[in-house]
Scaffold this motif. Structure first.
Motif: not given
Length: 314
Positions: A171, A165, A168, A211
């Motif tokens: 996630i 994703d 950060n 990420s």
């Protein structure tokens, strides 16, 4: 907590205009990347599951019915995410809290969704279930995962799954808790029998989490292009709403999908009004490059028309 999901409730809160950015496309059949003028916004990193992630197991979950209730996938509630983030001082953490408090679906280049369950991600899980696609011992990547429901479905079907994703904190505070919550259900089933099951070690063995911007991720997740790190299946949903992101997403798929039998599924609306993206514009990019055969494998016409594209090597 069990919540029923109404497809009509889903929306993007876009705050930017259509992009007319031009992209150069490599010659048909070439393995070189489709170039994009967009710069890297957020560097890629791997996020490891720490021992304290067990504290992120949600006290409240929303159980999402799949296939008319034949399958339920657990999802951390917004209140749990807010509770875990409330003492964070970093910028991205505050941005996610702001998104949650204002019910904002998108803060461009900062928060690209993640707290919401997007309708096309449910479409994709429904399709994978009804098609009886086998994931046993597959290596799977979900790009732009957010809550990670398609990836979690593949995980529960026996795949090893890598989740990616942009943000950060999505996630750490959404994807990982969702993975742990769903694996915890398997843990309960194992403990009722004779098998042993360690939640964190199983999650670490079966999953990896990344990420960052796709322009950075493309060289980060498998820089040596090692065959064992190429993906049997790549999943992505609601990620092609902005035309300017198409080339970056396509390059990740093209670089990391296993040849010759790898397959990618792209679930999205046919057209995203106000930003110009959608399945037709992404399909056009794929066809111009000449590497993949791309076809529509499912159409949903309730509400705004949505499709699932299937990409296979030609």
């Amino acid at each position: 907590v069990t919540r029923q999901y109404n497809m009509a409730d889903f929306k993007f809160n876009f705050s930017f205009e259509d992009s007319d950015e031009e992209r150069d496309v490599s010659p048909p059949g070439s393995r070189s990347e489709v170039s994009s003028k967009s710069s890297i916004v957020r560097e890629a990193k791997e996020i490891l599951i720490q021992s304290n992630h067990s504290a992120y197991l949600p006290s409240e979950v929303e159980e999402i019915p799949i296939g008319g209730g034949n399958l339920w996938i657990k999802h951390v509630s917004d209140s749990n995410v807010a509770e875990n983030l409330k003492d964070r001082q970093d910028v991205s953490g505050r941005d996610i809290l702001t998104a949650a408090e204002k019910s904002t679906d998108l803060i461009p280049l900062v928060y690209e969704g993640g707290l919401k369950i997007w309708e096309c991600s449910l479409d994709l899980v429904e399709y994978l279930l009804e098609s009886r696609i086998s994931f046993h011992e597959n290596l799977v990547m979900e790009l732009g995962c957010g809550a990670g429901l398609p990836g979690i479905y593949a995980l529960l079907q026996g795949a090893k799954v890598h989740f990616q994703d942009f943000n950060n904190d999505v996630i750490e505070y959404v994807t990982i808790p969702n993975v742990l919550a769903n694996l915890a259900q398997r843990q309960k089933q194992c403990e009722s029998g004779t098998a042993s099951f360690d939640l964190l070690s199983t999650a670490r063995k079966c999953c990896r989490f990344f990420s960052g911007d796709w322009g950075s991720v493309v060289d980060f997740i498998n820089p040596g292009q090692v065959g064992e790190m190429m993906y049997d299946v790549i999943l992505t949903s609601e990620t092609i709403y902005a035309v300017e992101s198409h080339a970056k997403l396509y390059n990740v798929i093209k670089r990391h999908l296993k040849e010759p039998n790898g397959i990618a599924y792209v679930a999205a609306k046919t057209h995203y009004f106000g930003v110009g993206g959608g399945t037709r514009s992404f399909e056009k990019l794929v066809k111009m490059d000449g590497v993949f055969d791309v076809s529509v494998c499912k159409v949903n016409t309730d509400g705004v028309q949505r499709e699932i594209l299937c990409m296979r090597y030609m």
